[in-house]
Design a protein around this motif. Structure first.
Motif, PDB file in Angstrom:
ATOM      1  N   UNK A 156      -2.964   6.386  -7.599  1.00  0.00           N
ATOM      2  CA  UNK A 156      -3.187   6.500  -6.035  1.00  0.00           C
ATOM      3  C   UNK A 156      -2.084   5.908  -5.434  1.00  0.00           C
ATOM      4  N   UNK A 157      -1.874   4.934  -5.754  1.00  0.00           N
ATOM      5  CA  UNK A 157      -0.601   3.926  -5.223  1.00  0.00           C
ATOM      6  C   UNK A 157       0.646   4.722  -5.313  1.00  0.00           C
ATOM      7  N   UNK A 158       0.892   5.421  -6.182  1.00  0.00           N
ATOM      8  CA  UNK A 158       2.104   6.205  -6.237  1.00  0.00           C
ATOM      9  C   UNK A 158       1.884   7.642  -5.266  1.00  0.00           C
ATOM     10  N   UNK A 159       0.681   8.133  -5.081  1.00  0.00           N
ATOM     11  CA  UNK A 159       0.592   9.368  -4.195  1.00  0.00           C
ATOM     12  C   UNK A 159       0.920   8.854  -2.936  1.00  0.00           C
ATOM     13  N   UNK A 160       0.157   7.555  -2.559  1.00  0.00           N
ATOM     14  CA  UNK A 160       0.376   7.281  -1.035  1.00  0.00           C
ATOM     15  C   UNK A 160       1.856   7.039  -0.790  1.00  0.00           C
ATOM     16  N   UNK A 161       2.699   6.502  -1.811  1.00  0.00           N
ATOM     17  CA  UNK A 161       3.916   6.099  -1.248  1.00  0.00           C
ATOM     18  C   UNK A 161       4.761   7.244  -1.204  1.00  0.00           C
ATOM     19  N   UNK A 162       4.118   8.292  -1.830  1.00  0.00           N
ATOM     20  CA  UNK A 162       4.963   9.903  -1.852  1.00  0.00           C
ATOM     21  C   UNK A 162       4.868  10.381  -0.623  1.00  0.00           C
TER      22      UNK A 162
END
Length: 216
Positions: A156-162
């Protein structure tokens, strides 16, 4: 922005939306919380009005008290509506219709069952709300994925950063046993919604507790 200014912005947004007859919709605002009242001819209009109001900058929440008063020629029996719902779900490529049960009472549709993903749950309600004769929709479908992912928080954190639409630095994510908790603050309801969508898109998520505050 004052409540009076926000009220004017929401009313203008409703007037601008061609899918809504805003003539009979009233808007009131209290500390950034918008209340919609009045009458519309279809449930699709009611849902659209809520979506438009939430998209206005400065809106923290929306209470949708609009009544659906079906226009001339739009009345349908519960049997007709149920048949239309079953057919619409069957024809949707995003909905596992064999997993969904349908009950219609006085034009109000209740969906239940279990699906693997949140997008399937949301698509089911969207498919139904535009049908003629529908007065409202209760989406009681549960998300029960077959497998869980141990690294949900990292995904989820990776998706938010993208995402170009979400400032990931302002959002905190915790996850355990399929439940995700989002906290922090964002500038708009749209940004909050994008964060929630990112959380629901992670495999193994069964519940999202959205505690994000809107700070325009």
């Amino acid at each position: 922005m004052t409540d009076r200014q926000l009220q004017e912005h929401v009313q203008n947004a409703l007037d601008w939306e061609p899918s809504i007859d805003a003539a009979d919709i009233g808007v009131s605002v209290d500390n950034g919380v918008v209340t919609l009242r009045g009458d519309v001819k279809t449930y699709a209009e009611k849902a659209a009005a809520e979506h438009v109001a939430l998209a206005v900058y400065g809106v923290k929440a929306v209470a949708n008290d609009i009544n659906v008063r079906l226009g001339t020629g739009l009345e349908r029996s519960d049997t007709d509506i149920a048949q239309a719902v079953v057919s619409a779900l069957r024809w949707s490529s995003m909905v596992p219709d064999e997993k969904i049960a349908v009950v219609v009472t006085n034009g109000w549709v209740t969906l239940s069952g279990q699906v693997d993903w949140e997008y399937q749950r949301s698509a089911s309600a969207r498919t139904v709300r535009d049908l003629t004769g529908v007065r409202g929709v209760t989406n009681a479908i549960a998300v029960v994925p077959h497998a869980s992912a141990p690294d949900v928080r990292q995904k989820i954190e990776a998706a938010l950063k993208r995402s170009a639409e979400v400032d990931a630095r302002r959002i905190n994510v915790t996850a355990a046993d399929g439940k995700v908790v989002l906290s922090g603050n964002v500038h708009s309801w749209f940004e909050r919604d994008q964060a929630r969508r990112a959380a629901w898109s992670a495999p193994g998520v069964t519940q999202v507790d959205d505690r994000i505050a809107i700070v325009p």
